[in-house]
Write an enzyme that holds these catalytic residues in place. Structure first.
Site, PDB file in Angstrom:
ATOM      1  N   GLY A   1       0.781  -1.142  -0.094  1.00 40.83           N
ATOM      2  CA  GLY A   1       0.047   0.011  -0.113  1.00 40.83           C
ATOM      3  C   GLY A   1       0.975   1.417  -0.040  1.00 40.83           C
ATOM      4  O   GLY A   1       2.166   1.109   0.060  1.00 40.83           O
TER       5      GLY A   1
ATOM      6  N   GLY B   1      -0.136  -5.149   0.555  1.00 37.43           N
ATOM      7  CA  GLY B   1      -1.493  -5.074  -0.292  1.00 37.43           C
ATOM      8  C   GLY B   1      -1.612  -5.772  -1.311  1.00 37.43           C
ATOM      9  O   GLY B   1      -2.677  -6.212  -1.705  1.00 37.43           O
TER      10      GLY B   1
ATOM     11  N   GLU C   1       5.668  -6.662   7.478  1.00 39.32           N
ATOM     12  CA  GLU C   1       5.248  -5.554   7.920  1.00 39.32           C
ATOM     13  C   GLU C   1       5.640  -5.547   9.482  1.00 39.32           C
ATOM     14  O   GLU C   1       6.076  -4.457   9.979  1.00 39.32           O
ATOM     15  CB  GLU C   1       3.596  -5.620   8.201  1.00 39.32           C
TER      16      GLU C   1
ATOM     17  N   ASP D   1      -1.597  -7.373   7.389  1.00 40.43           N
ATOM     18  CA  ASP D   1      -3.011  -6.777   7.467  1.00 40.43           C
ATOM     19  C   ASP D   1      -3.611  -7.379   6.021  1.00 40.43           C
ATOM     20  O   ASP D   1      -3.070  -8.543   5.507  1.00 40.43           O
ATOM     21  CB  ASP D   1      -3.390  -5.222   7.606  1.00 40.43           C
TER      22      ASP D   1
END
Length: 350
Positions: A66, A114, A137, A145
């Site tokens: 992202g 993402g 991450e 996520d």
């Protein structure tokens, strides 16, 4: 190629989504997610669309994640822009997960963060020898996520925990062996594969099965027993102790990797995966990750991780707390607290 960051069109019964932000390795922003949602919702009830194909322009990779800079800048303030992005991105992830028509994702090159979120929900996930998969991450003070809390604990044994905590990068031989990707196709054969998918829009599974090759032996295979044994605990402290006690070169290497990660992120990620394993609905996992994400982006460690890895690139983050002992159970509980109903994440469709 058009200048649009996402190109959507219908080709011979296939709804085709092409990521078109190659200079950023197709890193997702909110507008890109909105464009994909708009297309998928339109095609959902369109009898002219029999299946969906997601691919990317250029050769650098499928999707590197992202728009982390935007998320960090927003997190330094009230996080409203970051939350708006997460809301939309997670609605896209969920829409793909429950989509009534088969989705094929061709992940030729880098697929991280993402990018994992918009490929893992696909029914058919095709890797090439250029594929590099990771959920890195914990190295920037975040957590895996975009559905990581659902997908990672459902990988074989404790491989999902290992991937989440270490941020390990895998090539296709490992991703196919673990079921992260369903098929291997050599990069030189990808264009022919896409042509076949467009020629047989109703049956992408048969096309992929026919085109699939051998990804080779899994380099991870010799370590699978150690992963399942050493990463089976419910606290990061116990995992660290097990790695130390094991003492093998491989275990000590994993320990050294964990020492570079945000202690807060390690605890958050382990809790996320253990919780995700108990859930029965993907939407419940996304609601958990949304509540968590809006808080974590405002923490010191995320701000510092982005500074160290993405902005200054000194790769020397100063985590706070600096060690696992400093991260209290109360801190973790607060990050995971459910949001009030009016603020909670909700899917676009059930």
């Amino acid at each position: 190629m058009s200048e649009s960051e996402v190109i959507t069109r219908i080709e011979n019964g296939v709804g085709r989504i092409t990521l078109n932000r190659p200079k950023a390795i197709h890193a997702l922003n909110r507008a890109m997610c909105e464009a994909m949602i708009e297309a998928l919702l339109a095609w959902r009830e369109d009898s002219a669309v029999q299946s969906v194909l997601i691919d990317h322009a250029g050769e650098r990779g499928f999707c590197a994640g992202g728009d982390i800079r935007m998320i960090a800048e927003s997190g330094a303030g009230d996080a409203s822009e970051a939350k708006a992005f997460f809301k939309t991105e997670y609605q896209l992830n969920h829409l793909m997960f429950v989509y009534p028509k088969p989705i094929t994702a061709v992940v030729d090159g880098i697929v991280m963060g993402g990018g994992v979120g918009i490929s893992e929900p696909a029914d058919i996930r095709i890797a090439t020898e250029r594929t590099t998969y990771a959920m890195p991450e914990t190295g920037i003070g975040l957590f895996p996520d975009v559905g990581g809390g659902w997908f990672l604990p459902r990988l074989p044994g404790q491989t999902g925990v290992w991937l989440a905590l270490t941020g390990a990068r895998l090539k296709a031989a490992d991703t196919v062996a673990l079921g992260i990707h369903t098929h291997f196709v050599a990069s030189e054969a990808v264009e022919a594969l896409k042509a076949e998918l467009l020629a047989a829009p109703a049956d992408p599974q048969t096309v992929a099965d026919r085109a699939a090759g051998d990804a080779g032996l899994s380099p991870l295979a010799p370590h699978r027993e150690a992963i399942d044994r050493l990463f089976a605990f419910d606290t990061v402290e116990e995992i660290v102790a097990a790695l130390q006690a094991d003492g093998s070169d491989w275990a000590l290497k994993q320990l050294d990797i964990l020492k570079t990660k945000s202690p807060q992120s390690l605890k958050v990620s382990l809790r996320q995966i253990r919780t995700g394993a108990t859930l029965t609905e993907f939407a419940d996992n996304m609601a958990m990750e949304y509540a968590l994400g809006g808080r974590v982006v405002q923490t010191h460690d995320f701000q510092e991780g982005v500074r160290a890895v993405i902005i200054d690139k000194d790769n020397a983050p100063k985590w706070s707390p600096a060690d696992l002992a400093g991260v209290s159970d109360a801190q973790i509980e607060a990050l995971f607290a459910a949001l009030p109903s009016a603020e909670a994440w909700k899917p676009l469709i059930s």
